[in-house]
Design an enzyme around this catalytic site. Sequence first.
Site, PDB file in Angstrom:
ATOM      1  N   GLU A  92       0.818  -1.202   0.000  1.00 22.21           N
ATOM      2  CA  GLU A  92       0.000   0.000   0.000  1.00 22.21           C
ATOM      3  C   GLU A  92       0.857   1.258   0.000  1.00 22.21           C
ATOM      4  O   GLU A  92       1.969   1.278   0.522  1.00 22.21           O
ATOM      5  CB  GLU A  92      -1.002  -0.135   1.146  1.00 22.21           C
ATOM      6  CG  GLU A  92      -0.903   0.742   2.290  1.00 22.21           C
ATOM      7  CD  GLU A  92      -2.015   0.427   3.319  1.00 22.21           C
ATOM      8  OE1 GLU A  92      -2.244  -0.737   3.693  1.00 22.21           O
ATOM      9  OE2 GLU A  92      -2.628   1.400   3.771  1.00 22.21           O
ATOM     10  N   CYS A 105       3.972   8.285   0.180  1.00 23.05           N
ATOM     11  CA  CYS A 105       4.515   7.379   1.190  1.00 23.05           C
ATOM     12  C   CYS A 105       4.497   5.976   0.602  1.00 23.05           C
ATOM     13  O   CYS A 105       3.442   5.491   0.202  1.00 23.05           O
ATOM     14  CB  CYS A 105       3.645   7.462   2.444  1.00 23.05           C
ATOM     15  SG  CYS A 105       4.072   6.230   3.689  1.00 23.05           S
ATOM     16  N   CYS A 112       6.171  -7.183   7.400  1.00 24.81           N
ATOM     17  CA  CYS A 112       7.303  -6.685   8.185  1.00 24.81           C
ATOM     18  C   CYS A 112       7.598  -7.699   9.282  1.00 24.81           C
ATOM     19  O   CYS A 112       6.694  -8.354   9.789  1.00 24.81           O
ATOM     20  CB  CYS A 112       6.932  -5.335   8.795  1.00 24.81           C
ATOM     21  SG  CYS A 112       8.302  -4.532   9.673  1.00 24.81           S
ATOM     22  N   CYS A 116       6.608  -4.388  15.936  1.00 25.24           N
ATOM     23  CA  CYS A 116       6.229  -3.285  16.833  1.00 25.24           C
ATOM     24  C   CYS A 116       4.789  -3.470  17.317  1.00 25.24           C
ATOM     25  O   CYS A 116       3.898  -3.835  16.538  1.00 25.24           O
ATOM     26  CB  CYS A 116       6.382  -1.931  16.140  1.00 25.24           C
ATOM     27  SG  CYS A 116       8.088  -1.575  15.701  1.00 25.24           S
ATOM     28  N   CYS A 119       1.625  -1.652  15.540  1.00 23.86           N
ATOM     29  CA  CYS A 119       1.634  -1.488  14.088  1.00 23.86           C
ATOM     30  C   CYS A 119       0.890  -2.618  13.377  1.00 23.86           C
ATOM     31  O   CYS A 119       1.069  -3.796  13.693  1.00 23.86           O
ATOM     32  CB  CYS A 119       3.079  -1.420  13.609  1.00 23.86           C
ATOM     33  SG  CYS A 119       3.233  -1.216  11.828  1.00 23.86           S
ATOM     34  N   SER A 191      12.305   6.257   7.184  1.00 19.65           N
ATOM     35  CA  SER A 191      12.042   6.012   8.594  1.00 19.65           C
ATOM     36  C   SER A 191      12.513   4.606   8.962  1.00 19.65           C
ATOM     37  O   SER A 191      12.234   3.645   8.255  1.00 19.65           O
ATOM     38  CB  SER A 191      10.540   6.150   8.839  1.00 19.65           C
ATOM     39  OG  SER A 191      10.239   5.845  10.179  1.00 19.65           O
ATOM     40  N   SER A 214      12.282   5.910  14.593  1.00 17.57           N
ATOM     41  CA  SER A 214      11.111   5.604  15.417  1.00 17.57           C
ATOM     42  C   SER A 214      11.593   5.364  16.835  1.00 17.57           C
ATOM     43  O   SER A 214      12.225   4.352  17.121  1.00 17.57           O
ATOM     44  CB  SER A 214      10.412   4.354  14.871  1.00 17.57           C
ATOM     45  OG  SER A 214       9.936   4.626  13.579  1.00 17.57           O
ATOM     46  N   ASN A 290      -2.606   5.497  15.877  1.00 21.29           N
ATOM     47  CA  ASN A 290      -3.778   5.090  15.100  1.00 21.29           C
ATOM     48  C   ASN A 290      -4.252   3.764  15.655  1.00 21.29           C
ATOM     49  O   ASN A 290      -3.526   2.782  15.563  1.00 21.29           O
ATOM     50  CB  ASN A 290      -3.389   4.854  13.634  1.00 21.29           C
ATOM     51  CG  ASN A 290      -3.279   6.148  12.864  1.00 21.29           C
ATOM     52  OD1 ASN A 290      -4.183   6.970  12.883  1.00 21.29           O
ATOM     53  ND2 ASN A 290      -2.162   6.315  12.192  1.00 21.29           N
ATOM     54  N   CYS A 333      -1.569   3.211   9.264  1.00 19.12           N
ATOM     55  CA  CYS A 333      -0.502   2.447   8.622  1.00 19.12           C
ATOM     56  C   CYS A 333      -0.873   0.990   8.365  1.00 19.12           C
ATOM     57  O   CYS A 333      -1.172   0.247   9.289  1.00 19.12           O
ATOM     58  CB  CYS A 333       0.733   2.488   9.511  1.00 19.12           C
ATOM     59  SG  CYS A 333       0.979   4.098  10.259  1.00 19.12           S
TER      60      CYS A 333
END
Length: 350
Positions: A92, A105, A112, A116, A119, A191, A214, A290, A333
């Site tokens: 995305e 972005c 991933c 985290c 996330c 990032s 981060s 979020n 995200c």
Amino acid sequence: MKKDIRSLRYAELKKEMERLGEKPFRARQIYEWLHVRLAESFDEMTDLSLKLRAKLSEEYALLPVILEERQISRLDGTNKFLFRLYDGNMVESVLMRYHHGNSVCISSQAGCRMGCAFCASTIGGLKRSLAPSEMLGQVYQIQKLTKERVSNVVIMGTGEPLDNYENFVQFIRMLTDEHGLHISQRNVTVSTCGIVPNMLRLADEGFQITLALSLHGSTQEKREKLMPVAKKYDLAEVLAACDAYFEKTGRRVTFEYSLVHGVNDRDEDARELAAILKPRNCHLNLIPVNPVRERHFVRPSRENALNFKNKLEKSGINVTIRREMGSDIDGACGQLRRRYAEKETTTDGV
Ligand code: SAH
């Protein structure tokens, strides 16, 4: 497998044309088709002979980045894109419109493995890393679909870019190459969750891109609770790598801090965070968390977030709260990709 031609740098493409016994100016022509005119097939390259086009498609692959879904925010013009890759993996990307230009972005991996706690991108684990052409492809498709120039690129979508180091660096070189879209390195931000050895390597690449770290926790212990990677690279090491990046590049580092209510938004957190950042020439970006359906983190109220910001400002820290964009679409995200993955599983499951 055929060579991925869109992942070759200009100098590499020149060598390839030499190998095929073609004149050097062909490399310039083809590079322009791929990276300026954003062709998606060899057939579009109408100023090449049919014979050369046939040879190219025999030798090389053009990895597709195909639009699967697009959402347009009615609030602020933010667009979210879900792209399908050659093997069915989804990534995305987001387009944000600011007065200084269009910012995209992009994702660096499908999934991933950093884990985290807050996330969405890490929930299904890492599927695979993206090729340089697949990172470029997200920018190119968005430019084609909107017919508007992309001026800023942030690598803050799904994935950990420094966990895909070689491809990421190749991508930066090509994105900012004068033979391609020629986006200014100063308009690119990457990032990272803090993969120290690769932060140090990046500092030596000679780039002028911005590094964002981060941080999310103001002590080693608090950081570990939110970010498993902190167990591998501790806070002191990560901060030293940020300092090295600043010393070598002269680029001010951005620290990102996702505010989670009752977890890292207390007075004590603000005090500790100020102490870390005060001696550094840096910028702090606060991201009210979020909420992700699978997680149980709560976003602080607007008032709490502002209080936190004020405390840091009073200590002389340069701080902003990230403006929320496209909150009426799958804004947070990795949530568009996540929703899609869920749909696939449910359909498979019945
Ligand atoms: N792997 C990179 C890019 C991640 S996305 C990194 O770790 O930096 C960019 C930022 O958004 C990171 O700071 C990440 O920690 C943060 N983020 C991820 N999910 C979030 C959420 N649900 N709410 C707020 N910030 C989030």
